[in-house]
Design an enzyme around this catalytic site. Structure first.
Site, mmCIF file in Angstrom:
data_model
loop_
_atom_site.group_PDB
_atom_site.id
_atom_site.type_symbol
_atom_site.label_atom_id
_atom_site.label_comp_id
_atom_site.label_asym_id
_atom_site.label_seq_id
_atom_site.Cartn_x
_atom_site.Cartn_y
_atom_site.Cartn_z
ATOM 1 N N ARG A 1 -2.192 -24.088 15.513
ATOM 2 C CA ARG A 1 -3.098 -23.063 14.996
ATOM 3 C C ARG A 1 -3.009 -21.792 15.849
ATOM 4 N NH1 ARG A 1 -7.062 -19.409 16.139
ATOM 5 N NH2 ARG A 1 -7.916 -20.874 17.660
ATOM 6 N N HIS B 1 -10.624 -22.343 26.994
ATOM 7 C CA HIS B 1 -9.420 -21.875 26.305
ATOM 8 C C HIS B 1 -8.996 -20.574 26.990
ATOM 9 C CE1 HIS B 1 -7.096 -21.111 22.432
ATOM 10 N NE2 HIS B 1 -7.122 -19.898 22.974
ATOM 11 N N HIS C 1 -5.978 -17.577 27.900
ATOM 12 C CA HIS C 1 -4.712 -16.903 27.644
ATOM 13 C C HIS C 1 -4.161 -16.402 28.969
ATOM 14 C CE1 HIS C 1 -5.213 -16.030 23.057
ATOM 15 N NE2 HIS C 1 -5.645 -17.235 23.395
ATOM 16 N N CYS D 1 -4.173 -13.900 19.837
ATOM 17 C CA CYS D 1 -5.170 -13.545 18.825
ATOM 18 C C CYS D 1 -4.703 -12.335 18.032
ATOM 19 C CB CYS D 1 -6.510 -13.237 19.491
ATOM 20 S SG CYS D 1 -7.776 -12.676 18.331
#
Length: 305
Positions: A16, A208, A210, A241
């Site tokens: 995803r 989460h 990055h 994103c």
């Protein structure tokens, strides 16, 4: 008596969050193979897809078709990302085991990501929660842009904790924080996680990160040392994103596994298998090489032949 090594659970998000920001839209069978390879490596919770508008996120247009290919694998707890009640209904019909609901902590990204403000998203969560529970789905709420926003700038810890309080009025099974644009540093992670632990001591916490500014792995280790028990990661380090300018890849699952295993944590996931998967999915995407490092550098110490 030997103390058992602490465990960190890995949620694989490459199908995803990994694929949604890549230019090449992969066919459904390739995505299904990515899920199966991740299961073969030992991952059990996988963010399979998002139930979003195809015109906004074309990489996720085959959500139902992909779920149909993988949902019967007994090893899989399939997570679907949903933004509203319509997305939840689709996730239930598709056979998801879990749903993750996004609430963006900053108003600027909230409006651009979902078209409504933060507290409208909280209200959407409260509408989703009882329906998801009635359907037998596990729920997570992820507080996106918890460390900074590309439109509003700094996001204070107090703002994120206020949003968390509003979410916890109808508590999910798990609460997650996301550094959507990769601006956070370990000190912020410690402050935010400590605040969440004080707010809801029994709530399982997930994070989460990055690696946009090369702080993702430092943030991950700070998170688990502060009380987070679940970490998201993306095989090969792919993704980002699409609604946050400049947001590059997720932390790579294989590189995170190296950090965790060498730091004394267990995960139940095989790093070498994930590294091979990271190289494979990068090839499928037409990338010159995977953003991840482990597939090129190899494990240390090198396995004995």
């Amino acid at each position: 008596m030997t103390t058992p090594a602490p465990t960190v659970e890995i949620v694989e998000v490459a199908p995803r969050d990994g694929l949604q920001n890549e230019a090449r839209v992969l066919p459904t069978p390739v995505k299904a193979e990515l899920v199966r390879r991740s299961l073969d490596a030992g991952v059990r919770r996988i963010e399979v897809t998002a139930f979003a508008r195809p015109d906004r996120v074309p990489q996720m247009a085959d959500a139902e078709a992909l779920m149909a290919e993988v949902r019967d694998d007994p090893r899989l707890s399939a997570i679907g990302l949903v933004l509203n009640r319509r997305g939840l209904d689709r996730a239930i019909a598709a056979g998801c085991d879990e749903v993750t609901v996004v609430v963006v902590s900053s108003e600027g990204l909230a409006l651009r990501n979902q078209g409504v403000g933060t507290y409208e998203q909280v209200a959407a969560w409260h509408a989703i929660a009882p329906v998801a529970r009635e359907a037998g789905l596990r729920t997570s709420v992820i507080l996106a842009a918890a460390f900074g926003c590309p439109f509003d700038g700094e996001v204070p810890v107090g703002r994120v904790l206020d949003v968390a309080k509003a979410v916890l009025d109808d508590a999910p099974d798990e609460l997650a924080i996301a550094d959507t644009i990769g601006v956070g540093v370990p000190g912020q992670v410690v402050d935010l996680v400590s605040g969440l632990v004080d707010l809801a001591p029994q709530m399982p916490l997930r994070a989460h990160f990055h690696n946009t500014r090369n702080t993702g792995y430092a943030n991950a280790i700070a998170a688990v040392q502060s009380g987070v028990s679940v970490l998201d990661a993306s095989a090969g380090g792919i993704g980002g994103c699409p609604f946050a300018p400049g947001a590059t890849g997720n932390v790579a699952t294989e590189d995170l596994l190296y950090l965790l295993h060498r730091s004394g944590y267990t995960t139940g996931v095989d790093p070498q298998t994930v590294a091979a998967t990271g190289q494979w999915i990068s090839d499928q995407l037409g990338l010159a090489q995977a953003p991840a490092q482990l597939g090129r550098a190899g494990w240390f110490p090198a396995p004995q032949r």
